[in-house]
Write a protein that holds these residues in place. Structure first.
Motif, short mmCIF file in Angstrom:
data_model
loop_
_atom_site.label_atom_id
_atom_site.label_comp_id
_atom_site.label_asym_id
_atom_site.label_seq_id
_atom_site.Cartn_x
_atom_site.Cartn_y
_atom_site.Cartn_z
N ALA A 182 0.83 -1.21 0.00
CA ALA A 182 0.00 0.00 0.00
C ALA A 182 0.86 1.26 0.00
O ALA A 182 1.78 1.38 0.79
N GLY A 183 0.54 2.18 -0.90
CA GLY A 183 1.22 3.46 -0.96
C GLY A 183 2.58 3.44 -1.63
O GLY A 183 3.22 4.48 -1.75
N CYS A 184 3.05 2.29 -2.10
CA CYS A 184 4.37 2.19 -2.71
C CYS A 184 4.26 2.35 -4.22
O CYS A 184 3.40 1.74 -4.86
N THR A 185 5.14 3.17 -4.79
CA THR A 185 5.15 3.40 -6.24
C THR A 185 6.28 2.65 -6.93
O THR A 185 6.55 2.88 -8.12
N GLY A 186 6.95 1.77 -6.21
CA GLY A 186 8.07 1.04 -6.78
C GLY A 186 7.66 0.02 -7.82
O GLY A 186 6.48 -0.32 -7.97
N ARG A 187 8.66 -0.49 -8.53
CA ARG A 187 8.46 -1.54 -9.53
C ARG A 187 9.13 -2.81 -9.03
O ARG A 187 10.23 -2.79 -8.47
N LEU A 188 8.45 -3.93 -9.24
CA LEU A 188 8.99 -5.22 -8.80
C LEU A 188 9.83 -5.85 -9.91
O LEU A 188 9.46 -5.82 -11.08
N ARG A 189 10.96 -6.44 -9.49
CA ARG A 189 11.85 -7.11 -10.43
C ARG A 189 12.32 -8.43 -9.84
O ARG A 189 12.68 -8.49 -8.68
N ALA A 190 12.31 -9.46 -10.67
CA ALA A 190 12.85 -10.75 -10.26
C ALA A 190 14.36 -10.70 -10.45
O ALA A 190 14.85 -10.32 -11.53
N VAL A 191 15.11 -11.06 -9.42
CA VAL A 191 16.56 -10.96 -9.44
C VAL A 191 17.18 -12.34 -9.24
O VAL A 191 16.86 -13.03 -8.27
N VAL A 192 18.06 -12.74 -10.14
CA VAL A 192 18.79 -13.99 -10.02
C VAL A 192 20.28 -13.65 -9.92
O VAL A 192 20.83 -13.04 -10.83
N LYS A 193 20.92 -14.01 -8.82
CA LYS A 193 22.34 -13.73 -8.63
C LYS A 193 23.17 -14.82 -9.29
O LYS A 193 22.94 -16.00 -9.09
N VAL A 194 24.13 -14.38 -10.10
CA VAL A 194 24.99 -15.31 -10.84
C VAL A 194 26.44 -15.10 -10.41
O VAL A 194 26.97 -14.00 -10.55
N VAL A 195 27.06 -16.15 -9.90
CA VAL A 195 28.46 -16.10 -9.48
C VAL A 195 29.26 -17.00 -10.41
O VAL A 195 28.96 -18.19 -10.53
N PRO A 196 30.28 -16.45 -11.10
CA PRO A 196 31.09 -17.27 -12.01
C PRO A 196 31.64 -18.52 -11.32
O PRO A 196 32.18 -18.44 -10.22
N GLY A 197 31.44 -19.66 -11.96
CA GLY A 197 31.96 -20.91 -11.42
C GLY A 197 31.08 -21.55 -10.36
O GLY A 197 31.46 -22.56 -9.78
N ALA A 198 29.92 -20.96 -10.08
CA ALA A 198 29.03 -21.51 -9.05
C ALA A 198 27.60 -21.55 -9.58
O ALA A 198 27.27 -20.92 -10.58
N GLN A 199 26.77 -22.31 -8.89
CA GLN A 199 25.37 -22.38 -9.26
C GLN A 199 24.68 -21.06 -8.96
O GLN A 199 24.98 -20.43 -7.94
N PRO A 200 23.75 -20.61 -9.83
CA PRO A 200 23.01 -19.37 -9.54
C PRO A 200 22.27 -19.48 -8.21
O PRO A 200 21.73 -20.52 -7.86
N LYS A 201 22.28 -18.39 -7.45
CA LYS A 201 21.56 -18.37 -6.18
C LYS A 201 20.07 -18.28 -6.44
O LYS A 201 19.64 -17.77 -7.48
N PRO A 202 19.23 -18.74 -5.50
CA PRO A 202 17.78 -18.69 -5.70
C PRO A 202 17.29 -17.28 -6.02
O PRO A 202 17.81 -16.29 -5.51
N SER A 203 16.30 -17.23 -6.86
CA SER A 203 15.75 -15.93 -7.27
C SER A 203 14.91 -15.31 -6.16
O SER A 203 14.43 -16.00 -5.27
N GLU A 204 14.75 -14.02 -6.24
CA GLU A 204 13.86 -13.31 -5.33
C GLU A 204 13.28 -12.13 -6.10
O GLU A 204 13.79 -11.73 -7.15
N ILE A 205 12.20 -11.59 -5.59
CA ILE A 205 11.59 -10.42 -6.21
C ILE A 205 11.77 -9.25 -5.27
O ILE A 205 11.45 -9.33 -4.08
N ARG A 206 12.30 -8.14 -5.80
CA ARG A 206 12.57 -6.95 -5.01
C ARG A 206 11.81 -5.75 -5.55
O ARG A 206 11.48 -5.69 -6.73
#
Length: 204
Positions: free
Chosen positions: A101-125
């Protein structure tokens, strides 16, 4: 997500594209203010030319009553641009408007990628408030809530919105905002003004 041109398979950096659009909007708005108040011609809508135009007018801008807004906007844009330029660290996918409520932000799904490692679980911010975020396991509930919410009334307007809806040059917008002390907030490097203050000062 890939680009549709001849470079098939090349990842499209959505975050970088969004930041570039915000940079263009902010620079054009301030160039419009300078052109109007100084009685000079504004440059064409091109980032390099707009940036050069603002740089040439830094001495005049430094004494303007809304100079702090320019500094805030540019500082935020620089931070966002640096973050978006590292395409190896995150993948960003637009989701929609924030459901809080009252927030004008935009939601984005974020997937962290680290070279040589498995991508970290996604989250929405949320782009406006770090406290607004959802883990991957909450996506279904979030999606259902987004479907049920209906935006009946706009609460915040950007400078570009005000230019179009009220036919007011950007230079006059910053001056009116300072004169009438409109409530303001920043989202992704852009300044937004409260609709109630706008309607009170400018009418519907």
């Amino acid at each position: 997500m890939t680009s549709s041109n001849s470079h098939q398979g090349m990842p499209f950096n959505t975050a970088a594209a969004e930041v570039r659009s915000s940079i263009m909007t902010v620079l054009a708005s301030w160039a419009g203010l300078i052109a109007e108040e100084r009685g000079v011609e504004a440059p064409q809508r091109h980032i390099v030319g707009l940036a050069r135009f603002l740089h040439e007018n830094v001495p005049w801008l430094s004494g303007h009553s809304a100079a702090h807004d320019l500094i805030d906007e540019l500082t935020t844009l620089m931070r966002l641009a640096r973050r978006a330029s590292d395409s190896r660290s995150v993948r960003v996918i637009p989701v929609g408007s924030c459901v809080r409520a009252g927030c004008t932000g935009r939601l984005r799904a974020v997937v962290k990628v680290v070279p040589g490692a498995q991508p970290k679980p996604s989250e929405i911010r949320c782009s406006a408030d770090r406290a607004h975020w959802w883990a991957a396991g909450e996506w279904a509930a979030l999606s259902a809530r987004m479907q049920t919410l209906r935006d009946h009334r706009r609460t915040w307007y950007s400078v570009a919105d005000i230019e179009v809806l009220w036919k007011i040059p950007s230079g006059s917008i910053y001056r009116l905002a300072s004169q009438y002390q409109w409530r303001r907030r920043k989202v992704s490097g852009r300044v937004f003004y409260h609709a109630e203050d706008l309607h009170s000062a400018l009418g519907s």
